[in-house]
Design an enzyme around this catalytic site. Structure first.
Site, PDB file in Angstrom:
ATOM      1  N   ASP A  38     -18.272   1.393 -43.039  1.00 55.12           N
ATOM      2  CA  ASP A  38     -16.897   0.736 -43.895  1.00 55.12           C
ATOM      3  C   ASP A  38     -17.676   0.401 -45.023  1.00 55.12           C
ATOM      4  O   ASP A  38     -18.826  -0.754 -44.642  1.00 55.12           O
ATOM      5  CB  ASP A  38     -16.142   0.015 -42.698  1.00 55.12           C
ATOM      6  CG  ASP A  38     -14.729   0.324 -43.328  1.00 55.12           C
ATOM      7  OD1 ASP A  38     -13.789   0.758 -42.799  1.00 55.12           O
ATOM      8  OD2 ASP A  38     -14.300  -0.869 -44.806  1.00 55.12           O
ATOM      9  N   ASN A  82     -13.121   9.835 -43.404  1.00 54.01           N
ATOM     10  CA  ASN A  82     -12.008   9.215 -42.971  1.00 54.01           C
ATOM     11  C   ASN A  82     -11.126   8.289 -44.247  1.00 54.01           C
ATOM     12  O   ASN A  82      -9.841   8.140 -44.157  1.00 54.01           O
ATOM     13  CB  ASN A  82     -11.387   9.101 -41.626  1.00 54.01           C
ATOM     14  CG  ASN A  82     -10.435   7.394 -41.332  1.00 54.01           C
ATOM     15  OD1 ASN A  82      -9.397   7.928 -41.299  1.00 54.01           O
ATOM     16  ND2 ASN A  82     -10.302   6.671 -41.558  1.00 54.01           N
ATOM     17  N   TYR A 146      -3.275  10.038 -55.488  1.00 55.34           N
ATOM     18  CA  TYR A 146      -3.492   9.969 -54.034  1.00 55.34           C
ATOM     19  C   TYR A 146      -3.049  11.974 -53.667  1.00 55.34           C
ATOM     20  O   TYR A 146      -4.034  12.504 -52.936  1.00 55.34           O
ATOM     21  CB  TYR A 146      -2.483   8.900 -53.979  1.00 55.34           C
ATOM     22  CG  TYR A 146      -3.135   9.168 -52.077  1.00 55.34           C
ATOM     23  CD1 TYR A 146      -4.191   8.814 -51.388  1.00 55.34           C
ATOM     24  CD2 TYR A 146      -1.980   9.598 -51.328  1.00 55.34           C
ATOM     25  CE1 TYR A 146      -3.759   8.484 -50.158  1.00 55.34           C
ATOM     26  CE2 TYR A 146      -2.146   9.866 -49.571  1.00 55.34           C
ATOM     27  CZ  TYR A 146      -2.806   8.943 -49.584  1.00 55.34           C
ATOM     28  OH  TYR A 146      -3.176   9.047 -48.056  1.00 55.34           O
ATOM     29  N   LYS A 150      -5.901  14.220 -52.581  1.00 52.02           N
ATOM     30  CA  LYS A 150      -5.537  14.568 -51.327  1.00 52.02           C
ATOM     31  C   LYS A 150      -5.857  15.846 -50.636  1.00 52.02           C
ATOM     32  O   LYS A 150      -6.232  17.288 -50.376  1.00 52.02           O
ATOM     33  CB  LYS A 150      -4.916  14.079 -50.133  1.00 52.02           C
ATOM     34  CG  LYS A 150      -4.764  12.653 -50.603  1.00 52.02           C
ATOM     35  CD  LYS A 150      -5.844  12.596 -48.828  1.00 52.02           C
ATOM     36  CE  LYS A 150      -6.323  10.944 -48.978  1.00 52.02           C
ATOM     37  NZ  LYS A 150      -7.210  10.751 -48.049  1.00 52.02           N
ATOM     38  N   THR A 181      -0.272   2.551 -39.955  1.00 52.05           N
ATOM     39  CA  THR A 181      -1.907   1.421 -39.807  1.00 52.05           C
ATOM     40  C   THR A 181      -1.748   0.617 -41.773  1.00 52.05           C
ATOM     41  O   THR A 181      -0.607   0.606 -41.557  1.00 52.05           O
ATOM     42  CB  THR A 181      -2.310   2.570 -40.585  1.00 52.05           C
ATOM     43  OG1 THR A 181      -2.584   2.969 -41.901  1.00 52.05           O
ATOM     44  CG2 THR A 181      -2.767   3.406 -39.678  1.00 52.05           C
TER      45      THR A 181
HETATM   46  N1  LIG Z   1      -1.431   5.130 -42.521  1.00 53.66           N
HETATM   47  C1  LIG Z   1      -1.387   6.650 -43.285  1.00 53.66           C
HETATM   48  O1  LIG Z   1       0.374   6.552 -43.338  1.00 53.66           O
HETATM   49  C2  LIG Z   1      -1.417   7.401 -44.141  1.00 53.66           C
HETATM   50  C3  LIG Z   1      -1.390   9.193 -43.547  1.00 53.66           C
HETATM   51  C4  LIG Z   1      -1.696  10.366 -44.172  1.00 53.66           C
HETATM   52  C5  LIG Z   1      -2.983  10.300 -45.076  1.00 53.66           C
HETATM   53  N2  LIG Z   1      -3.514   8.856 -44.649  1.00 53.66           N
HETATM   54  C6  LIG Z   1      -5.207   8.934 -44.739  1.00 53.66           C
HETATM   55  O2  LIG Z   1      -5.869   8.433 -43.678  1.00 53.66           O
HETATM   56  C7  LIG Z   1      -7.169   7.524 -43.846  1.00 53.66           C
HETATM   57  C8  LIG Z   1      -7.206   6.669 -43.145  1.00 53.66           C
HETATM   58  O3  LIG Z   1      -6.387   5.370 -43.467  1.00 53.66           O
HETATM   59  P1  LIG Z   1      -5.952   4.505 -42.657  1.00 53.66           P
HETATM   60  O4  LIG Z   1      -3.982   4.331 -43.113  1.00 53.66           O
HETATM   61  O5  LIG Z   1      -6.391   4.016 -41.594  1.00 53.66           O
HETATM   62  O6  LIG Z   1      -5.958   3.690 -43.647  1.00 53.66           O
HETATM   63  P2  LIG Z   1      -6.276   1.721 -43.475  1.00 53.66           P
HETATM   64  O7  LIG Z   1      -6.101   0.512 -45.028  1.00 53.66           O
HETATM   65  O8  LIG Z   1      -5.742   1.538 -42.480  1.00 53.66           O
HETATM   66  O9  LIG Z   1      -8.377   1.497 -43.476  1.00 53.66           O
HETATM   67  C9  LIG Z   1      -8.855   2.569 -43.928  1.00 53.66           C
HETATM   68  C10 LIG Z   1     -10.630   2.581 -44.122  1.00 53.66           C
HETATM   69  O10 LIG Z   1     -11.220   2.437 -45.063  1.00 53.66           O
HETATM   70  C11 LIG Z   1     -12.450   1.401 -45.682  1.00 53.66           C
HETATM   71  N3  LIG Z   1     -12.309   1.370 -46.903  1.00 53.66           N
HETATM   72  C12 LIG Z   1     -11.696   1.464 -47.739  1.00 53.66           C
HETATM   73  N4  LIG Z   1     -12.683   2.171 -49.247  1.00 53.66           N
HETATM   74  C13 LIG Z   1     -13.934   2.305 -49.160  1.00 53.66           C
HETATM   75  C14 LIG Z   1     -15.303   2.577 -49.327  1.00 53.66           C
HETATM   76  N5  LIG Z   1     -15.027   3.066 -50.709  1.00 53.66           N
HETATM   77  N6  LIG Z   1     -16.247   3.073 -48.105  1.00 53.66           N
HETATM   78  C15 LIG Z   1     -16.275   2.749 -47.120  1.00 53.66           C
HETATM   79  N7  LIG Z   1     -14.926   2.430 -46.550  1.00 53.66           N
HETATM   80  C16 LIG Z   1     -13.842   1.944 -47.842  1.00 53.66           C
HETATM   81  C17 LIG Z   1     -11.076   0.413 -45.550  1.00 53.66           C
HETATM   82  O11 LIG Z   1     -12.102  -0.797 -44.869  1.00 53.66           O
HETATM   83  C18 LIG Z   1     -10.516   0.267 -43.999  1.00 53.66           C
HETATM   84  O12 LIG Z   1     -11.549   0.116 -43.027  1.00 53.66           O
HETATM   85  C19 LIG Z   1      -7.083   7.290 -45.204  1.00 53.66           C
HETATM   86  O13 LIG Z   1      -7.995   8.728 -45.875  1.00 53.66           O
HETATM   87  C20 LIG Z   1      -5.583   8.181 -45.465  1.00 53.66           C
HETATM   88  O14 LIG Z   1      -5.697   8.406 -47.313  1.00 53.66           O
HETATM   89  C21 LIG Z   1      -3.769   8.254 -44.430  1.00 53.66           C
END
Ligand SMILES: NC(=O)c1ccc[n+]([C@@H]2O[C@H](COP(=O)([O-])OP(=O)(O)OC[C@H]3O[C@@H](n4cnc5c(N)ncnc54)[C@H](O)[C@@H]3O)[C@@H](O)[C@H]2O)c1
Length: 254
Positions: A38, A82, A146, A150, A181
């Protein structure tokens, strides 16, 4: 019974929060050695402690950062790309800087991960890559950076599946809908409430529900699933708009 991921090393990016954290915990519970990466090292360390794994500070948008990890990993059985950030502005309101930032973190990162870790993945028996996209990669979305990033993850995953199949590495993308999240709740709270009216299952997903899907794609049960997308969204993409219309008509609210 032997744990499904016993003896397997799996790198999860964005492991410090949300889905990455849930995936790391689930995979470790099933025997995996987790490399928790991370940009927030403290968060990665907490997850590493919880899972008995190793923490790395990785900025997924920085190719050099990936090469440091590459130097430390000899054999890799699984890679979960992720990490991602959300940005909910339209074309006119997205600065060029923000466009590049989101594309780098959400899309270039996936390219870097697969490029720099292909070799350690090719040394593992039955290696699997899971790239986390979104339903924003399945339909038109209101944020250009975004949405495009994606869709890019979905296309890039297919390219990699073709190129890597000969090396015994499978590549698939996962497309979560609304997941509970910090990222989901990072903006106007009305966004989630309004969106839920179009989700036939009527609720958000837990991070653990996505983690189970990721584990399926990493594990031996999906050994012939390759180059495809798995949507995990409570039927939103299947036709959430019609769910909303028929529900509102039946309730007499429209
Ligand atoms: N939460 C949703 O509803 C949702 C829906 C569809 C897709 N997603 C995707 O799922 C994935 C995870 O999302 P989440 O909801 O768990 O988010 P989150 O914000 O809870 O966690 C994201 C993590 O990524 C880390 N991060 C951010 N930029 C970074 C970088 N440059 N290098 C390394 N780490 C980095 C952050 O520190 C954090 O720990 C993402 O790709 C997001 O686009 C989320």
């Amino acid at each position: 019974m032997t744990a499904r991921f016993a003896g397997r090393t799996i790198l999860v990016t964005g492991a410090g929060s949300g889905m990455g954290r849930a995936e790391s915990i689930l995979l470790a519970d099933e025997g995996a050695r987790i490399l928790a990466a991370d940009i927030d090292l403290g968060a990665a360390e907490t997850v590493a402690e919880q899972t008995g794994g190793t923490a790395y500070r990785l900025d997924v948008a920085d190719p050099e950062s990936w090469q440091h990890i590459r130097a430390e990993v000899e054999v890799l059985h699984g890679l979960v790309n992720n990490a991602g950030v959300s940005f909910r502005n339209g074309i006119a309101d997205t600065s060029v800087e923000d466009w590049h930032r989101v594309m780098d973190i959400n899309l270039s990162s996936v390219f870097y991960g697969m490029k720099f870790l292909r070799e350690p993945l090719s040394r593992a028996e039955g290696a699997s890559v899971v790239n986390v996209s979104s339903i924003a990669g399945m339909l038109g979305y209101f944020s250009p950076s975004y949405g495009a990033s994606k869709w890019g993850v979905r296309g890039l995953s297919k390219v990699a599946a073709l190129e890597f199949a000969g090396a015994g590495i499978r590549v698939n993308s996962v497309h979560p809908g609304l997941v509970d999240t910090p990222l989901l709740h990072s903006g106007d709270g009305r966004f989630v409430a309004e969106s839920l009216r179009s989700v036939p299952q009527g609720r958000v997903a837990s991070p653990e529900e996505i983690a189970h899907t990721v584990a399926f794609l990493l594990g031996p049960e999906s050994s012939y699933v390759n180059g495809t997308e798995l949507v995990v969204d409570g039927a939103l993409v299947a036709g959430g708009i019609y769910h909303r219309i028929t529900t509102e008509l039946a309730a007499g609210t429209v």
